[in-house]
Write an enzyme that holds these catalytic residues in place. Structure first.
Site, PDB file in Angstrom:
ATOM      1  N   HIS A   1     -10.266-107.178  -2.084  1.00  0.00           N
ATOM      2  CA  HIS A   1     -10.546-105.776  -2.366  1.00  0.00           C
ATOM      3  C   HIS A   1     -10.945-105.606  -3.833  1.00  0.00           C
ATOM      4  O   HIS A   1     -10.604-106.429  -4.678  1.00  0.00           O
ATOM      5  CB  HIS A   1      -9.324-104.909  -2.057  1.00  0.00           C
ATOM      6  CG  HIS A   1      -9.020-104.815  -0.596  1.00  0.00           C
ATOM      7  ND1 HIS A   1      -8.188-105.707   0.043  1.00  0.00           N
ATOM      8  CD2 HIS A   1      -9.450-103.943   0.353  1.00  0.00           C
ATOM      9  CE1 HIS A   1      -8.112-105.397   1.329  1.00  0.00           C
ATOM     10  NE2 HIS A   1      -8.869-104.339   1.552  1.00  0.00           N
TER      11      HIS A   1
ATOM     12  N   ASP B   1      -5.740-109.735  -4.517  1.00  0.00           N
ATOM     13  CA  ASP B   1      -5.938-110.443  -3.250  1.00  0.00           C
ATOM     14  C   ASP B   1      -7.295-111.142  -3.148  1.00  0.00           C
ATOM     15  O   ASP B   1      -7.589-111.781  -2.149  1.00  0.00           O
ATOM     16  CB  ASP B   1      -5.725-109.511  -2.056  1.00  0.00           C
ATOM     17  CG  ASP B   1      -6.778-108.399  -1.955  1.00  0.00           C
ATOM     18  OD1 ASP B   1      -7.777-108.427  -2.711  1.00  0.00           O
ATOM     19  OD2 ASP B   1      -6.587-107.496  -1.119  1.00  0.00           O
TER      20      ASP B   1
ATOM     21  N   SER C   1     -10.908 -98.790   3.666  1.00  0.00           N
ATOM     22  CA  SER C   1      -9.969 -99.083   2.583  1.00  0.00           C
ATOM     23  C   SER C   1     -10.564 -98.854   1.204  1.00  0.00           C
ATOM     24  O   SER C   1      -9.848 -98.476   0.268  1.00  0.00           O
ATOM     25  CB  SER C   1      -9.467-100.530   2.694  1.00  0.00           C
ATOM     26  OG  SER C   1     -10.542-101.453   2.622  1.00  0.00           O
TER      27      SER C   1
END
Length: 314
Positions: free
Chosen positions: A247, A244, A80
């Site tokens: 990340h 969040d 990611s």
């Protein structure tokens, strides 16, 4: 970064298998895993993408088609973080920042192709490289960002590093320059409670060291992102994390992209004998307003215009 914290469940199982003396630790870690899952969301949204051809001047990205020429093909592999998960705009994504930086400083037409997948482990990167070889020729340059999901999945440190080395070696054998951003420091994620966070930190550091040795042996260039960026995450969490709290944020991605860009630029220009044209501010470089020092909070990020794909006709 992993889509969801599964560190405690896996780690607790590993601890429990060593003896009943660790039963209390196991219960604590399982409880912490339950808490972590309530505060760390799953990654459902697709990260922004702007693959295509980038040129000097910061103009819009040109959608690549077979008739569109390019000088250097850059591919991004990994998890990611390699996709830029958490970014609001394609202009914040590491691959785009690196491609723009190469275009500005080399004057070459840089084709960007993103192969990274959210949630990938070192096993997944091997699959990404396999698929790339099936679809077409290898790139001139590759950037890999991987490691966090190997930690959360409790994949072995040695095997994870070896799988990464195999990918690097395959790319290098076909002539690609390879730069690897090694495992991030999961110990900076305060959403993961202690002592679970300390265990994640320890395993992440071990994996990053193993990755560094393996990548060098395979002919790649490792960049220790965890070691270099962890102090900034600890000092400025409100700036370095996305909404969040897990990340990276756009400024954090910019710092990582800058480190990877410098390593890739040096390796690529040496290979292709490309002259470098230094620019006052590389795309993605964090800039400080008056009154701030390099180690104080970054107040803004200089970005080029949005990466809007331009049809090429045909």
């Amino acid at each position: 970064m992993p889509r969801r914290s599964t560190i405690a469940l896996a780690t607790a199982g590993a601890l429990a298998s060593t003896g009943t003396a660790y039963l209390g630790a196991r219960n604590l870690l399982v409880g912490q895993a339950t808490h972590a899952r309530t505060v760390i969301p799953k990654s459902f949204d697709a990260p922004p993408r702007a693959d295509g051809v980038y040129t000097r001047g910061g103009g819009p990205v040109q959608r690549w088609r077979r008739e569109v020429p390019f000088d250097v093909h850059l591919m991004i592999f990994g998890d990611s973080t390699a996709t830029g998960y958490g970014c609001a705009s394609a202009e914040e994504v590491p691959g785009v920042l690196i491609a723009r930086g190469l275009a500005e400083q080399t004057g070459k037409r840089i084709r960007l192709s993103t192969k990274a997948i959210v949630g990938a482990t070192s096993k997944g990167v091997c699959g990404q490289v396999d698929a790339m070889f099936v679809v077409g020729p290898p790139p001139d340059a590759a950037v890999i960002m991987i490691g966090a999901n190997d930690i959360t999945a409790l994949n072995g440190i040695g095997p994870s590093a070896q799988r990464l080395a195999d990918c690097v070696r395959r790319l290098r054998t076909r002539g690609a320059v390879v730069v690897v951003g090694t495992c991030p420091d999961l110990g900076v994620i305060t959403a993961i409670p202690q002592p679970l966070r300390a265990l994640a930190h320890t395993r992440g550091v071990r994996l990053a060291r193993a990755q560094t040795a393996a990548v060098k042996a395979a002919g790649g260039v490792p960049v220790p992102l965890g070691h270099l960026l962890a102090p900034k995450f600890r000092a400025m969490p409100e700036l370095m994390f996305s909404a969040d709290r897990y990340h990276p944020s756009a400024p954090a991605y910019a710092l990582a992209a800058d480190l990877l860009f410098l390593a890739l630029r040096d390796a690529l220009t040496e290979k292709l004998d490309i002259p470098i044209h230094e620019t006052p501010s590389r795309p993605g470089t964090a800039t400080l307003e008056p009154g701030h020092t390099r180690h104080s909070m970054m107040s803004r990020l200089r970005r080029p215009r949005p990466a809007r794909a331009v049809p090429t006709g045909g």
